[in-house]
Motif scaffolding. Structure first.
Motif, PDB file in Angstrom:
ATOM      1  N   GLY A 186      -4.163   0.035   5.444  1.00 12.47           N
ATOM      2  CA  GLY A 186      -2.558  -0.499   5.571  1.00 12.47           C
ATOM      3  C   GLY A 186      -2.422   1.210   3.541  1.00 12.47           C
ATOM      4  O   GLY A 186      -2.047   1.988   4.447  1.00 12.47           O
ATOM      5  N   PHE A 187      -4.015   1.070   3.284  1.00 15.48           N
ATOM      6  CA  PHE A 187      -4.120   2.452   2.214  1.00 15.48           C
ATOM      7  C   PHE A 187      -4.305   4.670   2.940  1.00 15.48           C
ATOM      8  O   PHE A 187      -4.043   4.710   2.976  1.00 15.48           O
ATOM      9  CB  PHE A 187      -4.978   2.202   1.264  1.00 15.48           C
ATOM     10  N   ILE A 188      -5.205   3.910   4.330  1.00 14.19           N
ATOM     11  CA  ILE A 188      -5.978   5.158   5.165  1.00 14.19           C
ATOM     12  C   ILE A 188      -4.536   5.572   5.370  1.00 14.19           C
ATOM     13  O   ILE A 188      -4.092   6.836   5.257  1.00 14.19           O
ATOM     14  CB  ILE A 188      -6.297   4.477   5.930  1.00 14.19           C
ATOM     15  N   ILE A 189      -3.985   4.802   5.873  1.00 15.90           N
ATOM     16  CA  ILE A 189      -2.347   4.886   6.654  1.00 15.90           C
ATOM     17  C   ILE A 189      -1.615   6.031   6.046  1.00 15.90           C
ATOM     18  O   ILE A 189      -0.941   6.928   6.049  1.00 15.90           O
ATOM     19  CB  ILE A 189      -1.306   4.222   7.258  1.00 15.90           C
ATOM     20  N   THR A 190      -1.462   5.714   4.698  1.00 17.51           N
ATOM     21  CA  THR A 190      -0.667   6.428   3.402  1.00 17.51           C
ATOM     22  C   THR A 190      -1.199   7.778   2.774  1.00 17.51           C
ATOM     23  O   THR A 190      -1.055   8.625   2.048  1.00 17.51           O
ATOM     24  CB  THR A 190      -0.404   5.252   1.957  1.00 17.51           C
ATOM     25  N   GLY A 191      -2.981   8.000   3.252  1.00 19.81           N
ATOM     26  CA  GLY A 191      -2.979   9.355   3.063  1.00 19.81           C
ATOM     27  C   GLY A 191      -4.421   8.410   2.148  1.00 19.81           C
ATOM     28  O   GLY A 191      -5.231  10.186   1.298  1.00 19.81           O
ATOM     29  N   ALA A 192      -4.749   7.753   1.294  1.00 20.29           N
ATOM     30  CA  ALA A 192      -5.308   6.994   0.626  1.00 20.29           C
ATOM     31  C   ALA A 192      -6.790   7.110   1.041  1.00 20.29           C
ATOM     32  O   ALA A 192      -7.553   6.833   2.184  1.00 20.29           O
ATOM     33  CB  ALA A 192      -5.313   5.792  -0.215  1.00 20.29           C
ATOM     34  N   ALA A 225       0.569  -1.183   0.266  1.00 18.90           N
ATOM     35  CA  ALA A 225      -0.228   0.138  -0.105  1.00 18.90           C
ATOM     36  C   ALA A 225       0.755   1.870  -0.113  1.00 18.90           C
ATOM     37  O   ALA A 225       0.518   2.032  -0.768  1.00 18.90           O
ATOM     38  CB  ALA A 225      -0.441  -0.267   1.317  1.00 18.90           C
ATOM     39  N   GLN A 226       1.993   1.218   0.999  1.00 19.11           N
ATOM     40  CA  GLN A 226       2.742   2.091   0.790  1.00 19.11           C
ATOM     41  C   GLN A 226       3.488   2.462  -0.534  1.00 19.11           C
ATOM     42  O   GLN A 226       3.918   3.637  -0.486  1.00 19.11           O
ATOM     43  CB  GLN A 226       3.342   2.070   1.833  1.00 19.11           C
ATOM     44  N   ALA A 227       3.907   1.431  -0.517  1.00 26.57           N
ATOM     45  CA  ALA A 227       4.205   1.539  -2.379  1.00 26.57           C
ATOM     46  C   ALA A 227       3.576   1.808  -3.045  1.00 26.57           C
ATOM     47  O   ALA A 227       4.835   3.225  -4.401  1.00 26.57           O
ATOM     48  CB  ALA A 227       5.394   0.458  -2.739  1.00 26.57           C
ATOM     49  N   ILE A 228       2.909   1.623  -3.267  1.00 30.97           N
ATOM     50  CA  ILE A 228       1.610   1.998  -4.803  1.00 30.97           C
ATOM     51  C   ILE A 228       0.860   3.114  -5.119  1.00 30.97           C
ATOM     52  O   ILE A 228       0.134   3.726  -5.663  1.00 30.97           O
ATOM     53  CB  ILE A 228       1.275   0.716  -5.609  1.00 30.97           C
ATOM     54  N   THR A 229       0.622   3.238  -3.370  1.00 34.60           N
ATOM     55  CA  THR A 229      -0.641   5.005  -3.453  1.00 34.60           C
ATOM     56  C   THR A 229      -0.052   6.120  -2.881  1.00 34.60           C
ATOM     57  O   THR A 229       1.337   6.315  -1.801  1.00 34.60           O
ATOM     58  CB  THR A 229      -1.428   4.695  -2.105  1.00 34.60           C
ATOM     59  N   ALA A 230      -0.633   7.383  -3.089  1.00 38.03           N
ATOM     60  CA  ALA A 230       0.051   8.069  -2.763  1.00 38.03           C
ATOM     61  C   ALA A 230      -1.848   8.783  -2.208  1.00 38.03           C
ATOM     62  O   ALA A 230      -2.634   8.415  -2.603  1.00 38.03           O
ATOM     63  CB  ALA A 230      -0.329   9.236  -3.834  1.00 38.03           C
ATOM     64  N   PRO A 231      -1.386  10.184  -1.386  1.00 39.17           N
ATOM     65  CA  PRO A 231      -2.426  10.643  -0.897  1.00 39.17           C
ATOM     66  C   PRO A 231      -3.390  10.852  -2.207  1.00 39.17           C
ATOM     67  O   PRO A 231      -3.026  11.924  -2.930  1.00 39.17           O
ATOM     68  CB  PRO A 231      -1.769  12.143   0.134  1.00 39.17           C
ATOM     69  N   GLY A 232      -4.794  10.805  -1.153  1.00 37.63           N
ATOM     70  CA  GLY A 232      -5.534  11.522  -2.725  1.00 37.63           C
ATOM     71  C   GLY A 232      -6.102  10.344  -3.144  1.00 37.63           C
ATOM     72  O   GLY A 232      -7.160  10.531  -4.396  1.00 37.63           O
ATOM     73  N   ASP A 233      -5.400   9.275  -3.410  1.00 38.92           N
ATOM     74  CA  ASP A 233      -5.808   8.555  -3.925  1.00 38.92           C
ATOM     75  C   ASP A 233      -7.419   8.214  -4.005  1.00 38.92           C
ATOM     76  O   ASP A 233      -7.298   7.539  -2.142  1.00 38.92           O
ATOM     77  CB  ASP A 233      -4.633   6.844  -4.520  1.00 38.92           C
ATOM     78  N   VAL A 234      -7.528   7.292  -4.825  1.00 37.39           N
ATOM     79  CA  VAL A 234      -8.893   6.340  -4.550  1.00 37.39           C
ATOM     80  C   VAL A 234      -8.672   4.918  -4.635  1.00 37.39           C
ATOM     81  O   VAL A 234      -7.777   3.978  -5.394  1.00 37.39           O
ATOM     82  CB  VAL A 234     -10.289   6.620  -4.873  1.00 37.39           C
ATOM     83  N   VAL A 235      -9.112   3.735  -2.898  1.00 39.17           N
ATOM     84  CA  VAL A 235      -8.558   2.543  -3.563  1.00 39.17           C
ATOM     85  C   VAL A 235     -10.285   1.446  -3.469  1.00 39.17           C
ATOM     86  O   VAL A 235     -10.690   2.674  -2.093  1.00 39.17           O
ATOM     87  CB  VAL A 235      -7.709   1.702  -2.224  1.00 39.17           C
ATOM     88  N   VAL A 254     -17.475   4.656 -11.963  1.00 40.36           N
ATOM     89  CA  VAL A 254     -18.156   6.272 -12.415  1.00 40.36           C
ATOM     90  C   VAL A 254     -18.429   7.081 -11.530  1.00 40.36           C
ATOM     91  O   VAL A 254     -17.661   8.434 -11.410  1.00 40.36           O
ATOM     92  CB  VAL A 254     -19.480   5.710 -13.886  1.00 40.36           C
ATOM     93  N   TYR A 255     -18.656   7.505 -10.344  1.00 36.10           N
ATOM     94  CA  TYR A 255     -18.436   7.821  -9.501  1.00 36.10           C
ATOM     95  C   TYR A 255     -17.316   8.397  -8.333  1.00 36.10           C
ATOM     96  O   TYR A 255     -17.595   9.772  -7.903  1.00 36.10           O
ATOM     97  CB  TYR A 255     -19.841   7.884  -8.672  1.00 36.10           C
ATOM     98  N   SER A 256     -16.692   7.589  -8.646  1.00 31.12           N
ATOM     99  CA  SER A 256     -15.189   7.862  -7.838  1.00 31.12           C
ATOM    100  C   SER A 256     -13.856   9.353  -9.176  1.00 31.12           C
ATOM    101  O   SER A 256     -13.962   9.063  -9.776  1.00 31.12           O
ATOM    102  CB  SER A 256     -14.334   6.842  -7.595  1.00 31.12           C
ATOM    103  N   VAL A 257     -13.892  10.456  -8.143  1.00 29.28           N
ATOM    104  CA  VAL A 257     -12.764  11.249  -8.303  1.00 29.28           C
ATOM    105  C   VAL A 257     -11.734  11.459  -7.602  1.00 29.28           C
ATOM    106  O   VAL A 257     -11.896  12.377  -6.323  1.00 29.28           O
ATOM    107  CB  VAL A 257     -13.338  12.618  -9.052  1.00 29.28           C
ATOM    108  N   PRO A 258     -10.813  11.512  -8.161  1.00 32.75           N
ATOM    109  CA  PRO A 258      -9.955  10.725  -9.104  1.00 32.75           C
ATOM    110  C   PRO A 258     -10.688   9.375  -9.059  1.00 32.75           C
ATOM    111  O   PRO A 258     -10.542   8.563  -8.313  1.00 32.75           O
ATOM    112  CB  PRO A 258      -8.233  10.916  -8.641  1.00 32.75           C
ATOM    113  N   LYS A 259     -10.314   8.324 -10.473  1.00 32.58           N
ATOM    114  CA  LYS A 259     -10.909   7.307 -10.842  1.00 32.58           C
ATOM    115  C   LYS A 259      -9.986   6.250  -9.903  1.00 32.58           C
ATOM    116  O   LYS A 259      -8.508   6.215  -9.514  1.00 32.58           O
ATOM    117  CB  LYS A 259     -10.670   6.840 -12.491  1.00 32.58           C
TER     118      LYS A 259
END
Ligand SMILES: Cc1ncc(COP(=O)(O)O)c(C=O)c1O
Length: 402
Positions: A133-139, A110-120, A161-166
């Motif tokens: 794992g993803f929330i900690i990274t800011g996703a 999760a840490q390796a592949i996500t940036a704050p604001g990414d949607v998972v 369809v409804y998530s921004v960013p995808k």
């Protein structure tokens, strides 16, 4: 001084903490609590695995730093497992990484592949690291159903369809913790096609690969042709070989994801203690009857739990796999909610369970029962449950006999 730490702010108080603290207090007061709360296997690894650990630990050359991505022999042994179990070819150098338990691998991926604001996209309810794992990274997490049923792809489509960013990542895990849902190969085929169409990475958690109770063994997403184009899959020695404390797991599959995980890990750790890795090789390459015995043990406990809890007035659906039953709170007590119900069960029935709300909002109304006590203790738990339910006005079928 700023003590409002970015990552800590993202971690809510641990839902299980209250029930765990109550359990610890009750035990300290000498109460006999039957612990169906945590998924901590009560068994020990087979003697040949422990022997190998001791043998290698006696070698003075085995105590230095190991390799972060795991020793070659272990990566080869894991590739061998995937070949014989799933018919999947893996390159031990580029498609396999050893992790310090699969939980560590999931968190660091999760840490390796996500940036704050990414949607998972992650199931709700789910094993907490799938989301945190993803929330900690800011996703940001967008929930999808835990059940691999007809609703699954509809909700996935909707989320795209409804998530921004995808959304960039989809997390799945079957057999599931906490729900014990299982998936078949046809489901994985659809997941792979969907992921390709929408350019999503897929993280599959296969921690309960070997704990299934039907005729059909649990499949892997990597059995789908083209699965490796989009998916990484985690497995664990914790449940299959009762090695939870050893911290030994694997990530396999897509090279880009494996490479990203290995890269982050190379900055963070030096690999598991070499004797543990050697013992893991012995487990994977040695006799596999221990795996079948383990499966039979959990199945027998499942049957005892479903039968004895049912007679005590609590209908527990029979799980097809995993080491958990996912039980709706008896309707007459559903108003309590899962945390309060778990607390009452602990103080009045002397049985510890994991409240469903701890696995996500959709887990409310349920508790998770782990098959980590022996059959006699499960029957003892059922007797406590029966007394608790009758004292709280729940009709126990068949009157007083249990
Ligand atoms: C679904 C799931 N994934 C991963 C893990 C973590 O396993 P490990 O001991 O390999 O870190 C667990 C542990 O309970 C689990 O239930």
């Amino acid at each position: 001084m700023n003590d409002d730490f970015y990552r800590i702010r993202r971690l809510p108080p641990y839902v299980f903490a209250e029930v765990n603290a109550m359990k610890a207090r009750a035990r300290a007061e000498g109460e006999d609590i039957i612990d169906l709360g945590m998924g901590n296997p009560d068994g020990a690894p087979a003697p040949h695995i422990i022997e190998k650990l001791c043998e290698v630990a006696r070698d003075p050359g085995a105590h230095g730093y190991s390799a972060s991505k795991g020793i070659k022999g272990l990566r080869k042994a894991q590739a061998g497992y995937y070949q014989r179990r799933f018919g999947v070819d893996l390159d031990p150098d580029t498609e396999v990484v050893v992790t310090l338990g699969s939980k560590e691998g999931l968190a660091n991926l999760a840490q390796a592949i996500t940036a704050p604001g990414d949607v998972v996209l992650a199931p709700n309810p789910s094993y907490p690291i799938h989301t945190f794992g993803f929330i900690i990274t800011g996703a940001a997490i967008r929930s999808i159903p835990a059940a691999p049923g007809p609703d699954f792809f509809k909700r996935l489509e909707y989320a795209m369809v409804y998530s921004v960013p995808k959304p960039s990542v989809l997390v799945i895990g079957y057999p599931s913790n906490p729900t014990a849902y299982v998936a078949d190969l046809a489901f994985y085929r659809e997941v792979v096609a969907f992921a390709k169409e929408h350019k999503l990475w897929v993280i599959s958690d296969l921690a309960y690969a070997e704990i299934y109770f039907g005729e059909e063994p649990t499949p892997s997403i990597l059995q789908v042709p083209g699965g490796k184009d989009v998916a990484i899959e985690f497995t664990s020695m914790s449940k299959t070989y009762s090695m939870a404390g050893w911290r030994m797991g694997f990530a396999v599959g897509n090279r880009t994801l494996i490479d990203a995980l290995a890269r982050v890990k190379s900055y963070l750790d030096y690999g598991a203690f070499t004797p543990i890795q050697a013992a893991a090789v012995a487990a994977l390459n040695g006799p596999q009857d221990v795996v079948a015995e383990n499966r039979a043990l959990y199945k027998a406990r499942r049957d005892v739990m479903v039968e004895s809890f049912g007679r005590a007035g609590w209908d527990v659906p029979s799980p097809e796999a995993s080491m958990f039953a996912w039980a709706p709170i008896p309707p007459a007590l559903a108003h309590l909610g899962s945390v309060e119900f778990a607390k009452r069960l602990l103080s009045e029935a002397k049985v510890a369970v994991a409240p469903g709300a701890g696995f996500g909002s959709e887990g409310e109304g349920f508790v998770r029962l782990a098959l980590v006590e022996n059959e006699q203790r499960i029957r003892q738990a059922a007797r406590g449950v029966k007394k608790f339910l009758s004292a709280n006005g729940v009709n126990v079928p068949g009157g007083q006999k249990e």
